[in-house]
Motif scaffolding. Structure first.
Motif, PDB file in Angstrom:
ATOM      1  N   TRP A 177      67.318  28.931  50.304  1.00 46.96           N
ATOM      2  CA  TRP A 177      66.432  28.815  49.143  1.00 46.96           C
ATOM      3  C   TRP A 177      65.094  29.488  49.401  1.00 46.96           C
ATOM      4  O   TRP A 177      64.576  29.456  50.515  1.00 46.96           O
ATOM      5  N   ASN A 236      61.484  28.667  47.838  1.00 47.22           N
ATOM      6  CA  ASN A 236      60.767  27.675  47.051  1.00 47.22           C
ATOM      7  C   ASN A 236      59.416  28.235  46.641  1.00 47.22           C
ATOM      8  O   ASN A 236      58.974  29.260  47.154  1.00 47.22           O
ATOM      9  N   ARG A 284      55.199  27.253  45.269  1.00 52.68           N
ATOM     10  CA  ARG A 284      54.072  26.334  45.112  1.00 52.68           C
ATOM     11  C   ARG A 284      53.002  27.041  44.282  1.00 52.68           C
ATOM     12  O   ARG A 284      52.870  28.258  44.358  1.00 52.68           O
ATOM     13  N   TYR A 304      54.479  17.794  42.836  1.00 53.37           N
ATOM     14  CA  TYR A 304      55.339  18.548  41.933  1.00 53.37           C
ATOM     15  C   TYR A 304      56.442  17.645  41.395  1.00 53.37           C
ATOM     16  O   TYR A 304      57.024  16.856  42.141  1.00 53.37           O
ATOM     17  N   TYR A 358      59.905  18.388  38.992  1.00 53.81           N
ATOM     18  CA  TYR A 358      60.659  19.457  38.341  1.00 53.81           C
ATOM     19  C   TYR A 358      62.076  19.004  38.057  1.00 53.81           C
ATOM     20  O   TYR A 358      62.577  18.035  38.638  1.00 53.81           O
ATOM     21  N   GLN A 362      57.554  15.972  44.948  1.00 49.87           N
ATOM     22  CA  GLN A 362      57.975  16.972  45.921  1.00 49.87           C
ATOM     23  C   GLN A 362      56.782  17.836  46.309  1.00 49.87           C
ATOM     24  O   GLN A 362      55.795  17.924  45.587  1.00 49.87           O
ATOM     25  N   TYR A 412      57.023  21.106  46.534  1.00 48.89           N
ATOM     26  CA  TYR A 412      57.451  22.446  46.128  1.00 48.89           C
ATOM     27  C   TYR A 412      58.255  22.321  44.837  1.00 48.89           C
ATOM     28  O   TYR A 412      58.553  21.218  44.377  1.00 48.89           O
ATOM     29  N   PHE A 413      58.630  23.470  44.265  1.00 51.56           N
ATOM     30  CA  PHE A 413      59.692  23.505  43.271  1.00 51.56           C
ATOM     31  C   PHE A 413      60.618  24.661  43.622  1.00 51.56           C
ATOM     32  O   PHE A 413      60.226  25.610  44.279  1.00 51.56           O
ATOM     33  N   ARG A 414      61.890  24.525  43.246  1.00 48.98           N
ATOM     34  CA  ARG A 414      62.908  25.513  43.599  1.00 48.98           C
ATOM     35  C   ARG A 414      62.639  26.838  42.894  1.00 48.98           C
ATOM     36  O   ARG A 414      62.197  26.866  41.752  1.00 48.98           O
ATOM     37  N   TRP A 415      62.965  27.929  43.589  1.00 52.00           N
ATOM     38  CA  TRP A 415      62.819  29.258  43.006  1.00 52.00           C
ATOM     39  C   TRP A 415      64.186  29.916  42.850  1.00 52.00           C
ATOM     40  O   TRP A 415      64.642  30.121  41.750  1.00 52.00           O
ATOM     41  N   ARG A 451      68.205  31.133  45.159  1.00 55.45           N
ATOM     42  CA  ARG A 451      68.998  31.314  46.373  1.00 55.45           C
ATOM     43  C   ARG A 451      68.810  32.752  46.850  1.00 55.45           C
ATOM     44  O   ARG A 451      68.531  33.639  46.071  1.00 55.45           O
ATOM     45  N   VAL A 478      62.711  28.935  52.739  1.00 53.00           N
ATOM     46  CA  VAL A 478      62.977  27.630  53.344  1.00 53.00           C
ATOM     47  C   VAL A 478      63.517  27.800  54.758  1.00 53.00           C
ATOM     48  O   VAL A 478      63.176  27.042  55.657  1.00 53.00           O
TER      49      VAL A 478
END
Length: 189
Positions: free
Chosen positions: A65, A67, A69, A82, A84, A102, A104-107, A109, A171
């Motif tokens: 991943w 991620n 910010r 965060y 999301y 959290q 972070y938030f996912r961005w 793969r 990550v």
């Protein structure tokens, strides 16, 4: 010559006027390879909302991943502020994920393949306001080397500070090796 024909009203001859747009391209950059990319300093009182496009994104870590910010005062917010939620789909499967409190938030793969890159769009709402938590929506596509992966979601940074940018990080710790970032501002009205 960049003009359009417009109506001046009933009974009036048409007029030629310059094309205008409320979305203005602020910057475009292709950062050097690094485990963390910070795209910062584009927020100003001229624009209320921002659209950030990242395309041809690749990473030295396969199927991991990236991620994200949000930045305040040119630094990524790393606290657990965060929240999301998103829907993702990949190779015949799909899932929902949400995160509250959290860091972070996912961005997206990642893939190491030179022909397998990711593309992402992030919309930041009311970035300079200090009255509200910062909301965002996102849409992304990537190829993790083994799976086609899409992501649709959004969330918020539970912080009222004015934003200054965004930070992406791997990550797995491998370098983000390629990509282009374009930032557009929506003129404040």
């Amino acid at each position: 010559d960049g003009q359009v024909l417009t109506s001046a009203g009933a009974g009036q001859p048409p007029a030629f006027e310059a094309v205008s747009s409320d979305f203005v391209k602020i910057s475009e950059t292709s950062p050097s390879a690094a485990a963390t990319w910070s795209i910062d300093g584009f927020v100003s009182s001229t624009y209320k909302h921002y659209k950030i496009y990242v395309f041809n994104l690749r990473c030295a870590d396969n199927s991991n991943w990236i991620n994200a910010r949000l930045n305040v005062s040119n630094s990524a917010i790393t606290s657990s502020d965060y929240a999301y939620t998103y829907h993702s789909a990949f190779s015949g499967s799909d899932s929902y994920e949400s995160g509250n409190t959290q860091a972070y938030f996912r961005w997206e793969r990642t893939s190491t393949g030179s022909d397998k890159s990711g593309c992402h769009e992030l919309f930041l709402y009311d970035a300079i306001s200090t009255a509200n938590w910062k909301a965002f929506t996102q849409l992304g596509f990537s190829n993790s080397g083994t799976d086609i992966h899409t992501l649709v979601g959004g969330g918020q940074l539970q912080n009222t500070s004015a934003l200054t940018g965004i930070t992406l990080y791997s990550v797995g710790g491998g370098n983000i090796t390629a990509g282009t970032v374009q930032v557009y501002g929506l003129v404040a009205g």
